[in-house]
Design a protein around this motif. Sequence first.
Motif, mmCIF file in Angstrom:
data_model
loop_
_atom_site.group_PDB
_atom_site.id
_atom_site.type_symbol
_atom_site.label_atom_id
_atom_site.label_comp_id
_atom_site.label_asym_id
_atom_site.label_seq_id
_atom_site.Cartn_x
_atom_site.Cartn_y
_atom_site.Cartn_z
ATOM 1 N N THR A 1 21.325 -86.788 7.876
ATOM 2 C CA THR A 1 21.797 -85.833 8.883
ATOM 3 C C THR A 1 22.945 -85.073 8.222
ATOM 4 O OG1 THR A 1 23.633 -87.040 9.898
ATOM 5 C CG2 THR A 1 21.406 -87.602 10.652
ATOM 6 N N GLU B 1 31.830 -100.985 -12.382
ATOM 7 C CA GLU B 1 32.746 -101.887 -11.669
ATOM 8 C C GLU B 1 32.127 -103.245 -11.346
ATOM 9 O OE1 GLU B 1 35.743 -100.759 -8.522
ATOM 10 O OE2 GLU B 1 34.323 -99.063 -8.454
ATOM 11 N N ILE C 1 24.393 -93.078 4.516
ATOM 12 C CA ILE C 1 23.185 -93.754 4.058
ATOM 13 C C ILE C 1 23.409 -95.264 3.915
ATOM 14 C CG2 ILE C 1 21.430 -93.861 2.242
ATOM 15 C CD1 ILE C 1 21.367 -91.237 3.838
ATOM 16 N N HIS D 1 30.721 -103.033 0.434
ATOM 17 C CA HIS D 1 31.990 -102.655 -0.167
ATOM 18 C C HIS D 1 32.060 -101.138 -0.204
ATOM 19 C CE1 HIS D 1 35.432 -102.214 -2.775
ATOM 20 N NE2 HIS D 1 34.694 -101.445 -3.577
ATOM 21 N N ALA E 1 15.883 -88.762 3.896
ATOM 22 C CA ALA E 1 16.290 -88.799 5.302
ATOM 23 C C ALA E 1 17.788 -88.634 5.345
ATOM 24 C CB ALA E 1 15.902 -90.141 5.923
ATOM 25 N N GLY F 1 29.960 -90.699 6.580
ATOM 26 C CA GLY F 1 30.867 -91.769 6.978
ATOM 27 C C GLY F 1 30.144 -92.908 7.675
ATOM 28 N N ILE G 1 26.946 -100.879 -1.689
ATOM 29 C CA ILE G 1 28.217 -100.326 -2.161
ATOM 30 C C ILE G 1 28.263 -98.841 -1.806
ATOM 31 C CG2 ILE G 1 29.606 -99.813 -4.214
ATOM 32 C CD1 ILE G 1 28.769 -102.501 -5.307
ATOM 33 N N GLY G 2 29.271 -98.470 -1.020
ATOM 34 C CA GLY G 2 29.330 -97.124 -0.443
ATOM 35 C C GLY G 2 28.802 -97.226 0.973
ATOM 36 N N LEU G 3 29.710 -97.228 1.965
ATOM 37 C CA LEU G 3 29.285 -97.479 3.346
ATOM 38 C C LEU G 3 29.336 -96.207 4.194
ATOM 39 C CD1 LEU G 3 31.066 -100.934 3.760
ATOM 40 C CD2 LEU G 3 28.636 -100.513 3.266
ATOM 41 N N GLY G 4 28.834 -95.126 3.634
ATOM 42 C CA GLY G 4 28.807 -93.854 4.369
ATOM 43 C C GLY G 4 27.548 -93.742 5.211
ATOM 44 N N CYS H 1 25.254 -96.721 -2.840
ATOM 45 C CA CYS H 1 25.101 -95.630 -1.874
ATOM 46 C C CYS H 1 26.309 -94.699 -1.947
ATOM 47 C CB CYS H 1 24.923 -96.176 -0.467
ATOM 48 S SG CYS H 1 23.515 -97.292 -0.299
ATOM 49 N N PRO I 1 15.718 -92.381 -0.338
ATOM 50 C CA PRO I 1 15.147 -92.177 1.005
ATOM 51 C C PRO I 1 15.356 -90.712 1.408
ATOM 52 C CG PRO I 1 17.287 -93.260 1.172
ATOM 53 C CD PRO I 1 17.013 -93.069 -0.299
HETATM 54 N N1 NAP Z 1 23.501 -87.513 3.398
HETATM 55 C C1 NAP Z 1 22.219 -87.404 3.171
HETATM 56 O O1 NAP Z 1 21.545 -86.662 3.887
HETATM 57 C C2 NAP Z 1 21.576 -88.188 2.051
HETATM 58 C C3 NAP Z 1 20.178 -88.408 2.087
HETATM 59 C C4 NAP Z 1 19.587 -89.164 1.074
HETATM 60 C C5 NAP Z 1 20.374 -89.651 0.028
HETATM 61 N N2 NAP Z 1 21.726 -89.393 0.000
HETATM 62 C C6 NAP Z 1 22.519 -89.941 -1.107
HETATM 63 O O2 NAP Z 1 23.190 -91.068 -0.601
HETATM 64 C C7 NAP Z 1 24.423 -91.275 -1.286
HETATM 65 C C8 NAP Z 1 25.531 -91.447 -0.255
HETATM 66 O O3 NAP Z 1 25.565 -90.310 0.587
HETATM 67 P P1 NAP Z 1 26.180 -90.391 2.054
HETATM 68 O O4 NAP Z 1 25.656 -89.215 2.786
HETATM 69 O O5 NAP Z 1 25.997 -91.739 2.623
HETATM 70 O O6 NAP Z 1 27.718 -90.107 1.713
HETATM 71 P P2 NAP Z 1 29.049 -90.527 2.521
HETATM 72 O O7 NAP Z 1 28.750 -90.670 3.973
HETATM 73 O O8 NAP Z 1 30.089 -89.552 2.105
HETATM 74 O O9 NAP Z 1 29.400 -91.984 1.928
HETATM 75 C C9 NAP Z 1 29.682 -92.248 0.599
HETATM 76 C C10 NAP Z 1 30.700 -93.381 0.555
HETATM 77 O O10 NAP Z 1 30.842 -93.857 -0.786
HETATM 78 C C11 NAP Z 1 32.210 -94.080 -1.053
HETATM 79 N N3 NAP Z 1 32.451 -94.095 -2.503
HETATM 80 C C12 NAP Z 1 32.620 -93.057 -3.356
HETATM 81 N N4 NAP Z 1 32.758 -93.501 -4.625
HETATM 82 C C13 NAP Z 1 32.679 -94.859 -4.572
HETATM 83 C C14 NAP Z 1 32.750 -95.892 -5.563
HETATM 84 N N5 NAP Z 1 32.878 -95.620 -6.862
HETATM 85 N N6 NAP Z 1 32.623 -97.170 -5.139
HETATM 86 C C15 NAP Z 1 32.461 -97.455 -3.825
HETATM 87 N N7 NAP Z 1 32.402 -96.530 -2.860
HETATM 88 C C16 NAP Z 1 32.493 -95.242 -3.232
HETATM 89 C C17 NAP Z 1 32.863 -92.942 -0.343
HETATM 90 O O11 NAP Z 1 34.242 -93.180 -0.149
HETATM 91 P P3 NAP Z 1 35.290 -91.946 0.032
HETATM 92 O O12 NAP Z 1 35.582 -91.930 1.496
HETATM 93 O O13 NAP Z 1 36.417 -92.303 -0.839
HETATM 94 O O14 NAP Z 1 34.583 -90.699 -0.440
HETATM 95 C C18 NAP Z 1 32.091 -92.927 0.978
HETATM 96 O O15 NAP Z 1 32.626 -93.822 1.915
HETATM 97 C C19 NAP Z 1 24.596 -90.071 -2.206
HETATM 98 O O16 NAP Z 1 24.209 -90.407 -3.512
HETATM 99 C C20 NAP Z 1 23.628 -89.051 -1.639
HETATM 100 O O17 NAP Z 1 23.176 -88.180 -2.666
HETATM 101 C C21 NAP Z 1 22.323 -88.705 1.013
#
Ligand code: NAP
Lengths: 301, 301
Positions: free
Chosen positions: A126, A83, A15, A35, A124, A130, A10-13, A71, A122
């Motif tokens: 960049t 949810e 990570i 999702h 890791a 998205g 859940i959360g397809l960004g 995620c 994890p």
């Molecule tokens: N980036 C890093 O370097 C990194 C490394 C390790 C861990 N993390 C952790 O990984 C997690 C995700 O980070 P990311 O970098 O992958 O972020 P991201 O690329 O911004 O992706 C997050 C995704 O989650 C969606 N989202 C937000 N609220 C939601 C909900 N309630 N239900 C379903 N989807 C939802 C967002 O949609 P919208 O487009 O609406 O925002 C977005 O598509 C965070 O907790 C972060 O702390 C990140």
Amino acid sequence: MLSFSRVTIIGLGLIGSSLARAIRETMPTVRVTGHDADPQVRQIARAIDLCDDVTDTAGASVTDADLVVLCVPVRAMGAAAAEIAEDLPAEAIISDVGSCKADVLAQLTAALPGRAIIPAHPVAGTENSGPEAGFASLFRGRWCIITPPADADPAAVARVSELWHRVGADVETMDPQHHDLVLAVTSHLPHLIAYTIVGTASDLEDVTQSEVIKYSAGGFRDFTRIAASDPTMWRDVFLANKDAVLEMLQRFSEDLSALQRAIRWNDGDALFNLFTRTRAIRRSIIEQGQDDPKPDFGRSH
Amino acid sequence: MLSFSRVTIIGLGLIGSSLARAIRETMPTVRVTGHDADPQVRQIARAIDLCDDVTDTAGASVTDADLVVLCVPVRAMGAAAAEIAEDLPAEAIISDVGSCKADVLAQLTAALPGRAIIPAHPVAGTENSGPEAGFASLFRGRWCIITPPADADPAAVARVSELWHRVGADVETMDPQHHDLVLAVTSHLPHLIAYTIVGTASDLEDVTQSEVIKYSAGGFRDFTRIAASDPTMWRDVFLANKDAVLEMLQRFSEDLSALQRAIRWNDGDALFNLFTRTRAIRRSIIEQGQDDPKPDFGRSH
Ligand SMILES: NC(=O)c1ccc[n+]([C@@H]2O[C@H](COP(=O)([O-])OP(=O)(O)OC[C@H]3O[C@@H](n4cnc5c(N)ncnc54)[C@H](OP(=O)(O)O)[C@@H]3O)[C@@H](O)[C@H]2O)c1
Ligand SMILES: NC(=O)c1ccc[n+]([C@@H]2O[C@H](COP(=O)([O-])OP(=O)(O)OC[C@H]3O[C@@H](n4cnc5c(N)ncnc54)[C@H](OP(=O)(O)O)[C@@H]3O)[C@@H](O)[C@H]2O)c1
């Protein structure tokens, strides 16, 4: 034996999509369902065939899952968990990838009382975000820290660990509070400082922004990479890990003041000694495979 | 027409040896003579055939030079200049590559009164030092800032500019004081902060050094690269550009305090706004070819 056969992300960004890609590449028989709250992200995920299935609602994504990995940004974890509460199978394990762990564990426990919650992080990433920024090898050779609650079922911890092993990570177990302190210094403080200096540089009167950009190869450009990271993700991290971040920030500020004093009083020895000491850490990081040994990160010259 | 036919490089470390390589690659008819105070460096320079000739004394290296480029730490510039004063041909131009310019100009003018002094600073480098760390393409696509004194001969400025053009740099002319202010923010402050945070991280009691190293991929490792730079070089830079560095440090500290306050008072909007603003600078740096567009600097994953 694979630890899971139906994983929901859940959360397809960055990570979430990296994890989906990594699972499909290393465990092709696992069914991956995805999702995301954002319809556009779901559309992209379908277009690039990221998962076996992408559902329009969070509930529908978990109905037959044996593992659900959240995620989403850390302050959205509770809402994302709430949810799926109704549709979550009783035996399913809930995990996440959030960058801070004590706050997330509290949110998940409140939203899903009595469930098997095994948080993970994890280490890791960049600067991009998205679904299109992800890639399958992101976790390879990196550490994944599992922070199970005190009463977690060891078998559940082992299954989550096994999943991260399979996608290439080395796994370590840690207490959530300690995780938050360690990451405050190895990740959160560096980001805070990078955001600050990039802000400082863009607010000067005597030096133009175009000069800052032109001459950034002197060191500044390194900070701009980190300071280009996702604003929502990082706002959430600083608020959710406030105490540890403020503690590290305090120490950093004291050390910076000492250096400021050394410069003001022409104490070259103090500067030289610190600058000599800091080299050793870089060497260890490279020896342990946590950074590229090539000069300048291997940037093309 | 080449601007010079006999170039002497004094100080055969990262920058001096890169310049030697770049000149020999792009202007093979130019005779390059080298000297370094360190006998071991001279020995390596000879073994790797860095220059057409490597002399044991500074004086001998300049006797027939039409350009001398000092590539030593900034606080050693005056001494290096004094050593060649007697043997320097009357027509020769003196230049340098020091990272700060007002202090170096003062040193050179004192040591070589009445000579044609055209200081320069190529904004390019890596964290490594010494004759074997250099490479011919280091300056390609980077800026070189020429900071001539007010009464400099425009023809001499043009000749030095032409040399840097030939080795691949874009050339800009700037007042030495302004150079020092610009570089204080784009290079000196970033290094100071990187050295500080790496020091802070290695002094913690609750987080071990081995944890800092293991989980450095969360952002910290980026800072360790810069903090692995040469201690002598950087001690000299901070002392020689003290006023501008302290001024920038003051501004940075104020901005950091504001962010600290925002975290303490849960002001998520203030954080989000800053984090959004800082993204734009990264984009411009990439657009202007001053950094690699690949995620994570193109590190292998
Ligand atoms: N980036 C890093 O370097 C990194 C490394 C390790 C861990 N993390 C952790 O990984 C997690 C995700 O980070 P990311 O970098 O992958 O972020 P991201 O690329 O911004 O992706 C997050 C995704 O989650 C969606 N989202 C937000 N609220 C939601 C909900 N309630 N239900 C379903 N989807 C939802 C967002 O949609 P919208 O487009 O609406 O925002 C977005 O598509 C965070 O907790 C972060 O702390 C990140
Ligand atoms: N590194 C960068 O990223 C960078 C970028 C732009 C400009 N610069 C500037 O370039 C200059 C050289 O830096 P670098 O990185 O090339 O340093 P480096 O690799 O440490 O080389 C400097 C060399 O100069 C020698 N030296 C010191 N004093 C001398 C003297 N009086 N006469 C002759 N040789 C002497 C040193 O010998 P020892 O072995 O005895 O020390 C060393 O071999 C500095 O002014 C620096 O500010 C550096």
